[in-house]
Design a protein around this motif. Structure first.
Motif, PDB file in Angstrom:
ATOM      1  N   GLN A   1       0.724  -1.195   0.050  1.00 18.38           N
ATOM      2  CA  GLN A   1      -0.057  -0.075  -0.055  1.00 18.38           C
ATOM      3  C   GLN A   1       1.057   1.169   0.041  1.00 18.38           C
ATOM      4  O   GLN A   1       0.447   2.224  -0.503  1.00 18.38           O
ATOM      5  N   ALA A   2       1.910   1.382   0.705  1.00 17.97           N
ATOM      6  CA  ALA A   2       2.770   2.330   0.740  1.00 17.97           C
ATOM      7  C   ALA A   2       3.441   2.593  -0.656  1.00 17.97           C
ATOM      8  O   ALA A   2       3.619   3.827  -0.971  1.00 17.97           O
ATOM      9  N   GLN A   3       3.666   1.427  -1.334  1.00 20.07           N
ATOM     10  CA  GLN A   3       4.283   1.640  -2.791  1.00 20.07           C
ATOM     11  C   GLN A   3       3.150   2.020  -3.627  1.00 20.07           C
ATOM     12  O   GLN A   3       3.366   3.006  -4.440  1.00 20.07           O
ATOM     13  N   LYS A   4       1.988   1.841  -3.540  1.00 18.43           N
ATOM     14  CA  LYS A   4       0.826   2.630  -4.230  1.00 18.43           C
ATOM     15  C   LYS A   4       0.963   3.881  -4.081  1.00 18.43           C
ATOM     16  O   LYS A   4       0.687   4.589  -4.842  1.00 18.43           O
ATOM     17  N   MET A   5       0.922   4.462  -2.791  1.00 15.33           N
ATOM     18  CA  MET A   5       0.901   5.846  -2.483  1.00 15.33           C
ATOM     19  C   MET A   5       2.219   6.539  -3.005  1.00 15.33           C
ATOM     20  O   MET A   5       1.979   7.345  -3.605  1.00 15.33           O
TER      21      MET A   5
ATOM     22  N   LEU B   1      -4.440   2.259   3.666  1.00 18.65           N
ATOM     23  CA  LEU B   1      -3.083   2.033   4.286  1.00 18.65           C
ATOM     24  C   LEU B   1      -3.275   2.099   6.087  1.00 18.65           C
ATOM     25  O   LEU B   1      -2.880   1.544   6.679  1.00 18.65           O
ATOM     26  N   ARG B   2      -4.134   3.264   6.416  1.00 18.53           N
ATOM     27  CA  ARG B   2      -4.648   3.266   7.766  1.00 18.53           C
ATOM     28  C   ARG B   2      -5.183   1.763   8.265  1.00 18.53           C
ATOM     29  O   ARG B   2      -4.701   1.229   9.340  1.00 18.53           O
TER      30      ARG B   2
ATOM     31  N   ARG C   1       4.205   5.500  12.401  1.00 13.79           N
ATOM     32  CA  ARG C   1       5.364   6.413  11.715  1.00 13.79           C
ATOM     33  C   ARG C   1       5.167   6.448  10.266  1.00 13.79           C
ATOM     34  O   ARG C   1       5.062   7.816   9.762  1.00 13.79           O
ATOM     35  N   LEU C   2       5.064   5.449   9.568  1.00 12.43           N
ATOM     36  CA  LEU C   2       4.877   5.418   8.270  1.00 12.43           C
ATOM     37  C   LEU C   2       3.424   6.038   7.681  1.00 12.43           C
ATOM     38  O   LEU C   2       3.494   6.997   6.776  1.00 12.43           O
ATOM     39  N   ARG C   3       2.537   5.704   8.279  1.00  8.81           N
ATOM     40  CA  ARG C   3       0.997   6.241   8.167  1.00  8.81           C
ATOM     41  C   ARG C   3       1.122   7.701   8.395  1.00  8.81           C
ATOM     42  O   ARG C   3       0.712   8.555   7.566  1.00  8.81           O
ATOM     43  N   ARG C   4       1.764   8.263   9.674  1.00  7.98           N
ATOM     44  CA  ARG C   4       1.907   9.724   9.720  1.00  7.98           C
ATOM     45  C   ARG C   4       2.612  10.395   8.763  1.00  7.98           C
ATOM     46  O   ARG C   4       2.402  11.724   8.613  1.00  7.98           O
ATOM     47  N   ALA C   5       3.624   9.718   8.034  1.00  4.91           N
ATOM     48  CA  ALA C   5       4.467  10.346   7.062  1.00  4.91           C
ATOM     49  C   ALA C   5       3.748  10.909   5.881  1.00  4.91           C
ATOM     50  O   ALA C   5       4.374  11.702   5.106  1.00  4.91           O
ATOM     51  N   THR C   6       2.471  10.558   5.906  1.00  7.24           N
ATOM     52  CA  THR C   6       1.883  10.880   4.480  1.00  7.24           C
ATOM     53  C   THR C   6       1.084  12.132   4.758  1.00  7.24           C
ATOM     54  O   THR C   6       0.640  12.828   3.895  1.00  7.24           O
ATOM     55  N   SER C   7       1.108  12.653   5.984  1.00  4.55           N
ATOM     56  CA  SER C   7       0.265  13.973   6.409  1.00  4.55           C
ATOM     57  C   SER C   7       0.840  15.167   5.446  1.00  4.55           C
ATOM     58  O   SER C   7      -0.069  16.150   4.948  1.00  4.55           O
ATOM     59  N   ASP C   8       2.056  15.360   5.538  1.00  6.36           N
ATOM     60  CA  ASP C   8       2.772  16.635   5.071  1.00  6.36           C
ATOM     61  C   ASP C   8       2.360  16.508   3.496  1.00  6.36           C
ATOM     62  O   ASP C   8       2.412  17.609   2.841  1.00  6.36           O
TER      63      ASP C   8
ATOM     64  N   ALA D   1      13.824 -15.213  16.143  1.00  4.86           N
ATOM     65  CA  ALA D   1      13.400 -16.958  16.315  1.00  4.86           C
ATOM     66  C   ALA D   1      12.506 -16.808  17.577  1.00  4.86           C
ATOM     67  O   ALA D   1      11.832 -17.872  17.838  1.00  4.86           O
ATOM     68  N   SER D   2      12.373 -15.924  18.321  1.00  2.00           N
ATOM     69  CA  SER D   2      11.697 -15.941  19.633  1.00  2.00           C
ATOM     70  C   SER D   2      10.188 -15.092  19.381  1.00  2.00           C
ATOM     71  O   SER D   2       9.899 -14.244  19.978  1.00  2.00           O
ATOM     72  N   ILE D   3       9.487 -15.398  18.198  1.00  2.00           N
ATOM     73  CA  ILE D   3       8.247 -14.823  18.040  1.00  2.00           C
ATOM     74  C   ILE D   3       7.328 -15.094  18.969  1.00  2.00           C
ATOM     75  O   ILE D   3       7.330 -16.510  19.338  1.00  2.00           O
ATOM     76  N   SER D   4       6.691 -14.111  19.718  1.00  2.00           N
ATOM     77  CA  SER D   4       5.750 -14.630  20.832  1.00  2.00           C
ATOM     78  C   SER D   4       4.351 -13.967  20.376  1.00  2.00           C
ATOM     79  O   SER D   4       4.199 -13.388  19.282  1.00  2.00           O
ATOM     80  N   ALA D   5       3.456 -14.465  21.091  1.00  2.00           N
ATOM     81  CA  ALA D   5       1.969 -13.958  20.896  1.00  2.00           C
ATOM     82  C   ALA D   5       1.929 -12.515  20.821  1.00  2.00           C
ATOM     83  O   ALA D   5       2.390 -11.751  21.369  1.00  2.00           O
ATOM     84  N   PRO D   6       1.266 -11.906  19.614  1.00  2.00           N
ATOM     85  CA  PRO D   6       0.925 -10.263  19.550  1.00  2.00           C
ATOM     86  C   PRO D   6       0.404  -9.658  20.833  1.00  2.00           C
ATOM     87  O   PRO D   6      -0.474 -10.246  21.769  1.00  2.00           O
ATOM     88  N   ALA D   7       0.996  -8.742  21.066  1.00  2.00           N
ATOM     89  CA  ALA D   7       0.525  -7.817  22.049  1.00  2.00           C
ATOM     90  C   ALA D   7      -0.458  -6.922  21.645  1.00  2.00           C
ATOM     91  O   ALA D   7      -0.537  -6.336  20.525  1.00  2.00           O
ATOM     92  N   THR D   8      -1.442  -6.515  22.335  1.00  2.00           N
ATOM     93  CA  THR D   8      -2.339  -5.629  22.098  1.00  2.00           C
ATOM     94  C   THR D   8      -1.925  -4.323  22.277  1.00  2.00           C
ATOM     95  O   THR D   8      -1.241  -3.860  22.957  1.00  2.00           O
ATOM     96  N   SER D   9      -2.317  -3.433  21.564  1.00  2.00           N
ATOM     97  CA  SER D   9      -2.213  -1.984  21.609  1.00  2.00           C
ATOM     98  C   SER D   9      -3.111  -1.166  21.075  1.00  2.00           C
ATOM     99  O   SER D   9      -3.815  -1.559  20.148  1.00  2.00           O
ATOM    100  N   GLY D  10      -3.296  -0.034  21.613  1.00  2.00           N
ATOM    101  CA  GLY D  10      -4.290   0.773  21.222  1.00  2.00           C
ATOM    102  C   GLY D  10      -4.113   1.362  19.804  1.00  2.00           C
ATOM    103  O   GLY D  10      -3.080   1.861  19.428  1.00  2.00           O
ATOM    104  N   ARG D  11      -5.282   2.035  18.952  1.00  2.00           N
ATOM    105  CA  ARG D  11      -5.288   2.861  17.838  1.00  2.00           C
ATOM    106  C   ARG D  11      -4.742   4.196  18.339  1.00  2.00           C
ATOM    107  O   ARG D  11      -5.175   4.656  19.400  1.00  2.00           O
ATOM    108  N   ARG D  12      -4.103   4.782  17.233  1.00  2.00           N
ATOM    109  CA  ARG D  12      -3.832   6.311  17.633  1.00  2.00           C
ATOM    110  C   ARG D  12      -4.630   7.085  16.840  1.00  2.00           C
ATOM    111  O   ARG D  12      -5.109   6.714  15.502  1.00  2.00           O
TER     112      ARG D  12
END
Length: 188
Positions: free
Chosen positions: A64-68, A105-106, A126-133, A177-188
Motif C-alpha cells: 500500500q505504501a508503494q501504491k501511495m 493504508l490506515r 510513523r509511516l502512516r503519519r509520514a503521509t500527512s505533509d 527466532a523468539s516470536i511470541s504472541a501479539p501484544a495488544t496496542s491501542g489505535r492512534r
C-alpha cells in the motif's frame, strides 16, 4: 520341598511386581515424552501461524505504501502540467485517489498493530503519519500556492525513509527466532 516352592512363589511374585512397576514407570515416561512432543509441535505451529500472519500484514502495508508512492509521483507529474485547468483537475482526482489509498493504508497499519510486535506497529504508524505533509502540500497545490509543489516534492524522501524503516523493522521481526504472541496496542 516345601521351602523351595515358597521361594519360587516369592521369586515369581517379585518378578511380576517388578514388571508391573517397570511398565508403569515406562508408561509415565512415554506419556510425558508424548506430552512434551505435542506441546513442542503446538508451539511450533503457533509460531508459524504468527509469523505467517505478520508477514501478510507487513507485505500489505509495504504494497500500500508503494501504491501511495506511485500516486505521489503522479502528483509531481501533474503539477508540472502547464495547463492550469487540467493541472487542477488532475490534482483533485489524485487527491481523491490518495485519500482512498490512505484509508487502506490506515486499515493495514491497524492490522499490523494487532499482529505486533509493538516495535513494528510503532514504525508502521510513523509511516502512516509520514503521509500527512504530502497531503497538506497537495491541498495547497490545488489552492494555487506557488511554493506547494516544492514542499510536496520535499515530503517524498521522508515518506520513503519511513517505508524503508518499516521494511527493516518488519524483516527483523520475522527473522527473530523468539516470536511470541501479539501484544495488544491501542489505535492512534
Amino acid at each position: 520341598m516345601n521351602g523351595m516352592a515358597d521361594n519360587t512363589l516369592w521369586v515369581g511374585v517379585l518378578t511380576g511386581c517388578t514388571a508391573v512397576v517397570a511398565s508403569w514407570v515406562t508408561s509415565r515416561g512415554t506419556a510425558r515424552a508424548a506430552r512434551i512432543q505435542a506441546e513442542t509441535a503446538a508451539t511450533s505451529q503457533q509460531t508459524d501461524r504468527i509469523r505467517s500472519a505478520r508477514r501478510g500484514a507487513y507485505v500489505d502495508v509495504i504494497e500500500q505504501a508503494q501504491k501511495m508512492g506511485d500516486l505521489y509521483w503522479k502528483v509531481s507529474d501533474a503539477h508540472a502540467d502547464p495547463d492550469s485547468d487540467n493541472r487542477t483537475s488532475t490534482l483533485r482526482d489524485l487527491r481523491i485517489r490518495l485519500r482512498d489509498a490512505y484509508a487502506v493504508l490506515r486499515h493495514r497499519v491497524w492490522v499490523v498493530e494487532l499482529e505486533g510486535p509493538s516495535s513494528v506497529a510503532a514504525t508502521a504508524d510513523r509511516l502512516r503519519r509520514a503521509t500527512s505533509d504530502n497531503y497538506r502540500a497537495l491541498e495547497a497545490m490545488i489552492s494555487g500556492d506557488l511554493d506547494a509543489g516544492r514542499r510536496f516534492n520535499e515530503c517524498y524522501a521522508p515518506f520513503w525513509q519511513s517505508v524503508l524503516a518499516f521494511v527493516t523493522d518488519a524483516r527483523e521481526a520475522l527473522q527473530d527466532a523468539s516470536i511470541s504472541a501479539p501484544a495488544t496496542s491501542g489505535r492512534r
